[in-house]
Structures are given as C-alpha cells and as structure tokens.
Scaffold this motif. Structure first.
Motif, PDB file in Angstrom:
ATOM      1  N   PRO A 106      30.807  13.670  85.871  1.00  0.00           N
ATOM      2  CA  PRO A 106      31.751  13.905  84.664  1.00  0.00           C
ATOM      3  C   PRO A 106      31.852  15.523  84.726  1.00  0.00           C
ATOM      4  CG  PRO A 106      29.415  13.259  84.034  1.00  0.00           C
ATOM      5  CD  PRO A 106      29.632  12.930  85.509  1.00  0.00           C
ATOM      6  N   LEU A 107      31.111  16.342  85.554  1.00  0.00           N
ATOM      7  CA  LEU A 107      31.706  17.722  85.810  1.00  0.00           C
ATOM      8  C   LEU A 107      32.856  17.896  86.350  1.00  0.00           C
ATOM      9  CD1 LEU A 107      28.137  19.433  86.970  1.00  0.00           C
ATOM     10  CD2 LEU A 107      29.171  19.366  84.514  1.00  0.00           C
ATOM     11  N   THR A 111      40.805  13.768  82.989  1.00  0.00           N
ATOM     12  CA  THR A 111      41.766  13.074  82.293  1.00  0.00           C
ATOM     13  C   THR A 111      43.113  13.143  82.785  1.00  0.00           C
ATOM     14  OG1 THR A 111      41.736  14.390  80.278  1.00  0.00           O
ATOM     15  CG2 THR A 111      40.440  12.392  80.285  1.00  0.00           C
ATOM     16  N   PHE A 112      43.595  13.949  83.467  1.00  0.00           N
ATOM     17  CA  PHE A 112      44.726  14.371  83.683  1.00  0.00           C
ATOM     18  C   PHE A 112      45.656  13.414  84.165  1.00  0.00           C
ATOM     19  CE2 PHE A 112      48.299  16.403  86.631  1.00  0.00           C
ATOM     20  CZ  PHE A 112      48.424  17.540  85.972  1.00  0.00           C
ATOM     21  N   THR A 138      35.330  10.224  82.213  1.00  0.00           N
ATOM     22  CA  THR A 138      35.324  11.534  81.893  1.00  0.00           C
ATOM     23  C   THR A 138      34.751  12.093  80.705  1.00  0.00           C
ATOM     24  OG1 THR A 138      37.337  11.044  80.644  1.00  0.00           O
ATOM     25  CG2 THR A 138      37.888  11.735  82.979  1.00  0.00           C
ATOM     26  N   ASN A 139      34.379  13.405  80.773  1.00  0.00           N
ATOM     27  CA  ASN A 139      33.705  14.090  79.688  1.00  0.00           C
ATOM     28  C   ASN A 139      34.314  15.365  79.557  1.00  0.00           C
ATOM     29  OD1 ASN A 139      30.559  13.287  78.518  1.00  0.00           O
ATOM     30  ND2 ASN A 139      31.284  15.487  78.349  1.00  0.00           N
ATOM     31  N   ASP A 140      35.631  15.388  79.816  1.00  0.00           N
ATOM     32  CA  ASP A 140      36.296  16.760  79.838  1.00  0.00           C
ATOM     33  C   ASP A 140      36.755  17.154  78.437  1.00  0.00           C
ATOM     34  OD1 ASP A 140      38.529  15.034  79.645  1.00  0.00           O
ATOM     35  OD2 ASP A 140      39.641  15.824  81.350  1.00  0.00           O
ATOM     36  N   GLY A 141      36.475  16.332  77.402  1.00  0.00           N
ATOM     37  CA  GLY A 141      37.091  16.625  76.153  1.00  0.00           C
ATOM     38  C   GLY A 141      38.823  16.623  76.171  1.00  0.00           C
ATOM     39  N   GLY A 142      39.080  15.892  77.080  1.00  0.00           N
ATOM     40  CA  GLY A 142      40.567  15.497  76.888  1.00  0.00           C
ATOM     41  C   GLY A 142      41.344  16.724  77.576  1.00  0.00           C
TER      42      GLY A 142
END
Length: 379
Positions: A106-107, A111-112, A138-142
């Motif tokens: 998840p680093l 979410t592209f 994912t863990n990218d905050g969107g």
C-alpha cells in the motif's frame, strides 16, 4: 402465488444473477404456476454494479485504465437505464483482486484508475455517480483518484509527487486549479458500510492496511502520512478528516469524497434496494428467498440477506435465507426479519466441491424449502 428471489452472489461459485436463477429452478420444480420475481442484489461490494445495471436495463462500458500498480487493466463501469447514472466498483480499477499476494504494497498502490473511470464517465455525459468502494488495494487517501481528475499535489520543489500511500508525506501544496470542474455539477452517492476515521488505531491504515500487504512498520508510516494529508486537506477545505466517520473507507478514499466531491454516503444494501425497486416488487409476495455464501452474526451488520429481510419485514413477509455455510450466533438475524436459515450443503464435501456444485445445491435446497413452506400453509 408470487415469490421474490433476491440473493447476493455466492463468491467464487455463483453471481447474484446465477444464484437467483438456481433458486427459481428449485421453486419451479414444486409448481410451474408459482410466479417468480428475480431481484439479484448486493451490499455495495462485488456485484453491486451488475445488480444495478441488470435491474435498470442499463449497459456496461469497458475502459482500459491504470491498475493499482500502474499496469494497464481492463475495468468497467455501468450506466443505468436512465442513461445518466454511472455505477463504479472501485475494485474493478483499484482492487486487491488485481494484484498477486506477493506484490501487495500500500505504499505503492494507487487509486488513479478509479479516477480515470470517473473521468471517462464524465466525458460520456454522466452526472450522477454511485461508487461502491469495497475491496480496494490502496491506502493513498484517494490522491491517485484526485490526480487523475486534474488535481496537482506538489512537493517542496513545486513538482508533482508520485503515486501511492508512500508519497503522501511529500505533499506540501494542494493545487486544485485544474481539478475537473464538472465534478461540482455532479452527485456522488458512496456505497460503504465502513465508519472508520482516517487515522489512529481505528483508522484506515491500522484496521485495513495489513490485509493490503502492510507490515507493522508500513502501518505506522501510512498512518503518519495520512495524518499529514489530513492536515493539508483541513487547511485547504476546512474539513477535518482525521476523526471523521467513514473517512477511512477504502484506504482513505472515503475522506477524499467527503472533502472534494458533492457526496453522500449510504449503506450499500440500502442503495441497491432503492435502485432495484425491491420494496415495490415485494408487494403481494407470499415469501422471499435470499442468501449468500456465508451467513453468520456479521450478516446483521448490513449484508444483503439482512437488508432484504428488513424490507420484507415491513410488509410481514417471511424470508428464507440460503447459505453455503452457516456460522455462529445467527439468532440475532431472526429479530430482523429472517424466518429461517438453510445450508445448501447436503452431505460431507470439500469447499471446492461445494463451489463447483453450487448451482445444483442451491436449486435442491430451494425446492425443499418451498415444499416445506407450502405444506405448512395447508395445515
């Protein structure tokens, strides 16, 4: 006699449509004169798009997008029968199912692709959106989604950052000058049962990060990165995502919708019930069949059988739930409208055997339940 058949999918075995058809075959074995109304449903996760498209005579649109690790994947979105409402399953573009377990990180995951699906639907004229955000990798905050829609996220040198949860800490400026202006004219309905905040021990990283491949060290880093991102968002928008319920859904994309989109969040099953017109279809029904692969105490938290049963209970209609397996503490379900729960496994067998034979097992069980129900009416 009218019977409503409203199951979810039996994951790995049958889609919701296939499950409904199998139950119908079982019911019809008892009597061809029984009128069956098929309403395949879902709870906001896998199968939501198919259910809503089928219920409204809509269509599917295939799109090539960037997957969670930026490789090209074939995703799709649904356009409902009104020609304006788009249904997107986030997992189609940014899902855990798209990555081999050895590559989950998840680093790096983004979410592209979900943003690309939204952009393509906007180009096609859609202005109402239903987003089912379960099953993300994912863990990218969107931020990937935001980047795909034109938002510039800049580092200390004024350069655009990369993708993934690991890049959040590098952001010093949110430039929304080129953020797609059409979004402000849209309605976004987010299908999610998750109430977790963005950060902290109950947040996106700690609760959901490990299943997406995060080590304990990654979890701490991701949580710190999301905290930094939340600080920037609050400065930019005045919206505090840190402890906002639902902001932690799907690795924080829930928070991105709350901060940057005209959006509303509802239980997935409630959205599906509304758009499939289940309430109207239950009118004058004698009984209801529902079901899914596993039924246990967690079913009461908003899973498909529970949502169907709650709707049927309003009209006093009995509900029979069929399951591949039955877990612990199902007594709570009876308080919410489920009349009885039935396992479709009729003899000792392996999980693989049950999966392969799912349609026949479901058909046979539906037949027996229907026969028992009709016999009870004669007393």
């Amino acid at each position: 006699m009218k019977i409503v058949i409203a199951p979810d999918s039996f994951k790995g075995s049958l889609t919701a449509v296939e499950a409904a058809q199998a139950i119908e075959r079982g019911v019809k074995k008892v009597s061809q004169s029984i009128k069956t109304v098929l309403v395949p449903v879902a709870d906001g996760g896998e199968g939501t798009m198919d259910s809503l498209v089928a219920a409204t005579n809509g269509r599917m649109v295939e799109v090539s997008v960037k997957g969670p690790l930026l490789d090209s994947v074939q995703a799709a979105y649904g356009v409902l029968g009104d020609g304006q409402t788009c249904v997107i399953e986030m997992a189609s573009a940014s899902g855990l199912c798209l990555i081999d377990s050895t590559r989950r990180n998840p680093l790096l995951t983004t979410t592209f692709g979900t943003g690309q699906l939204i952009k393509k639907a906007l180009d096609d004229g859609c202005r109402k959106f239903i987003l089912a955000i379960g099953g993300s990798a994912t863990n990218d905050g969107g931020i990937g989604m935001l980047q795909a829609l034109g938002m510039q996220l800049l580092d200390s040198d004024g350069k655009t950052i990369g993708y993934g949860g690991g890049e959040l800490s590098r952001i010093v400026q949110i430039d929304d000058q080129d953020f797609d202006s059409r979004i402000s004219d849209c309605e976004f309905l987010i299908a999610s049962d998750v109430q977790n905040p963005l950060i902290g021990k109950d947040g996106a990283s700690y609760v959901f990060g490990p299943q997406k491949g995060a080590t304990p060290q990654m979890v701490e880093m991701l949580d710190q990165n999301l905290s930094h991102w939340a600080d920037l968002v609050e400065t930019k928008t005045g919206i505090r995502l840190h402890d906002k319920p639902g902001a932690g859904a799907a690795g924080g994309i829930g928070g991105a919708f709350q901060a940057f989109f005209p959006s509303e969040t509802k239980r997935g099953i409630d959205i599906v019930i509304e758009y499939t017109g289940l309430a109207d279809k239950l009118t004058n029904a004698e009984c209801v069949f529902t079901g899914e692969g596993q039924i246990d105490f967690q079913t009461a938290s908003g899973k498909t059988p529970m949502g169907v049963a709650e709707e049927a209970k309003k009209k006093g209609i009995p509900v029979f739930a069929l399951a591949g397996s039955i877990g612990k503490d199902i007594d709570v379900l009876y308080e919410h409208g489920i009349t009885s729960v039935h396992s479709i496994v009729n003899t000792p067998m392996t999980l693989q055997e049950a999966i392969i034979g799912g349609a026949a097992l479901l058909e046979d069980t539906a037949e027996q339940v229907m026969r028992t129900y009709l016999a009870s009416l004669k007393k």
